[in-house]
Scaffold this motif. Structure first.
Motif, mmCIF file in Angstrom:
data_model
loop_
_atom_site.group_PDB
_atom_site.id
_atom_site.type_symbol
_atom_site.label_atom_id
_atom_site.label_comp_id
_atom_site.label_asym_id
_atom_site.label_seq_id
_atom_site.Cartn_x
_atom_site.Cartn_y
_atom_site.Cartn_z
ATOM 1 N N HIS A 166 4.290 2.287 -20.923
ATOM 2 C CA HIS A 166 4.739 3.527 -20.280
ATOM 3 C C HIS A 166 6.180 3.889 -20.651
ATOM 4 O O HIS A 166 6.722 4.878 -20.141
ATOM 5 C CB HIS A 166 4.606 3.424 -18.757
ATOM 6 N N ASN A 173 3.544 6.684 -12.140
ATOM 7 C CA ASN A 173 2.736 5.719 -12.891
ATOM 8 C C ASN A 173 3.121 4.260 -12.670
ATOM 9 O O ASN A 173 3.033 3.441 -13.577
ATOM 10 C CB ASN A 173 2.763 6.019 -14.396
ATOM 11 N N LYS A 210 2.609 6.252 -7.242
ATOM 12 C CA LYS A 210 1.501 6.678 -8.098
ATOM 13 C C LYS A 210 1.921 7.820 -9.022
ATOM 14 O O LYS A 210 1.571 7.846 -10.192
ATOM 15 C CB LYS A 210 0.315 7.100 -7.234
ATOM 16 N N GLU A 211 2.710 8.750 -8.490
ATOM 17 C CA GLU A 211 3.134 9.920 -9.273
ATOM 18 C C GLU A 211 4.051 9.553 -10.436
ATOM 19 O O GLU A 211 4.199 10.320 -11.377
ATOM 20 C CB GLU A 211 3.805 10.952 -8.373
ATOM 21 N N SER A 255 3.927 1.573 -1.069
ATOM 22 C CA SER A 255 4.584 1.686 -2.370
ATOM 23 C C SER A 255 3.615 2.171 -3.441
ATOM 24 O O SER A 255 3.966 3.021 -4.261
ATOM 25 C CB SER A 255 5.186 0.342 -2.782
ATOM 26 N N ASP A 256 2.410 1.630 -3.441
ATOM 27 C CA ASP A 256 1.431 2.060 -4.439
ATOM 28 C C ASP A 256 1.141 3.554 -4.321
ATOM 29 O O ASP A 256 1.018 4.260 -5.323
ATOM 30 C CB ASP A 256 0.128 1.264 -4.314
ATOM 31 N N ILE A 257 1.060 4.053 -3.094
ATOM 32 C CA ILE A 257 0.813 5.489 -2.886
ATOM 33 C C ILE A 257 2.032 6.301 -3.322
ATOM 34 O O ILE A 257 1.899 7.293 -4.048
ATOM 35 C CB ILE A 257 0.454 5.771 -1.403
ATOM 36 N N GLU A 258 3.216 5.875 -2.895
ATOM 37 C CA GLU A 258 4.432 6.630 -3.230
ATOM 38 C C GLU A 258 4.739 6.624 -4.727
ATOM 39 O O GLU A 258 5.250 7.593 -5.250
ATOM 40 C CB GLU A 258 5.635 6.044 -2.475
ATOM 41 N N TYR A 269 6.540 -1.788 -9.714
ATOM 42 C CA TYR A 269 7.911 -1.441 -9.356
ATOM 43 C C TYR A 269 8.756 -2.685 -9.134
ATOM 44 O O TYR A 269 9.953 -2.694 -9.433
ATOM 45 C CB TYR A 269 7.955 -0.532 -8.122
ATOM 46 N N THR A 286 0.835 -1.207 0.000
ATOM 47 C CA THR A 286 0.000 0.000 0.000
ATOM 48 C C THR A 286 0.866 1.253 0.000
ATOM 49 O O THR A 286 0.613 2.199 -0.760
ATOM 50 C CB THR A 286 -0.949 -0.002 1.213
ATOM 51 N N SER A 294 1.972 1.144 -10.377
ATOM 52 C CA SER A 294 0.958 0.720 -9.430
ATOM 53 C C SER A 294 0.914 -0.792 -9.341
ATOM 54 O O SER A 294 1.490 -1.498 -10.163
ATOM 55 C CB SER A 294 -0.417 1.252 -9.852
ATOM 56 N N LYS A 295 0.241 -1.259 -8.331
ATOM 57 C CA LYS A 295 0.021 -2.686 -8.110
ATOM 58 C C LYS A 295 1.274 -3.524 -8.281
ATOM 59 O O LYS A 295 1.275 -4.532 -8.974
ATOM 60 C CB LYS A 295 -1.103 -3.183 -9.000
#
Length: 150
Positions: free
Chosen positions: A71, A27, A24-25, A19-22, A33, A17, A29-30
């Motif tokens: 991406h 691109n 996000k900027e 990592s997903d928040i950090e 990374y 969670t 997610s889930k």
């Protein structure tokens, strides 16, 4: 004993969670990374090997890697010896993210090991390694269609 998996699960979900928040900027997610890091650290790795490293099924890996390619963070190149295999590499854009991802991992490791002695960290790591080896056997068997008997 039942608390072991629950604790590991809670730690994993908290980290995911965060990592997903950090990320996000940028691109990611889930857990994307995780794929980017493994590809960066293993240039030319094939998709099946990434899936095996991350302990996910092939379709999950394929979806995440496809998004990284879309991406512009990862590129696929045909293997010169086996045209069916596609080797994965980070693009320059993907490689530029690696230091940031490493800093986040190091910081999260510091947070998670706060107030824990070096001996406790080493013991925990050894124990987790043994646990992973144990469950990998089950994971491999399940992938082969072998049903677990409780």
């Amino acid at each position: 004993m039942k608390e072991i998996l629950r604790e590991i699960g809670m730690i994993s979900r908290c980290c995911a969670t965060i990592s997903d928040i950090e990320f996000k900027e940028i691109n990611l997610s889930k857990g994307q990374y995780l794929y980017l890091v493994r590809i960066y650290e293993n240039p030319g790795i094939i998709q099946d090997k990434v899936a095996s490293l991350l302990k996910v099924d092939r379709s999950t890996a394929a979806k995440s890697i496809k998004k990284l390619v879309e991406h512009g963070l990862v590129k696929k190149e045909k293997d010169e010896h086996n045209k069916k295999e596609l080797k994965l590499y980070c693009t320059e854009k993907g490689a530029e993210l690696y230091p940031f991802l490493q800093r986040e991992e190091e910081y999260s490791t510091e947070v998670i090991t706060e107030n824990i002695t070096q001996d406790e960290i080493e013991t925990t790591l050894k124990t987790l390694y043994k646990m992973r080896i144990n469950i990998e056997k089950e994971w491999e068997n399940m992938k082969k269609g072998i049903i677990r008997r409780y």
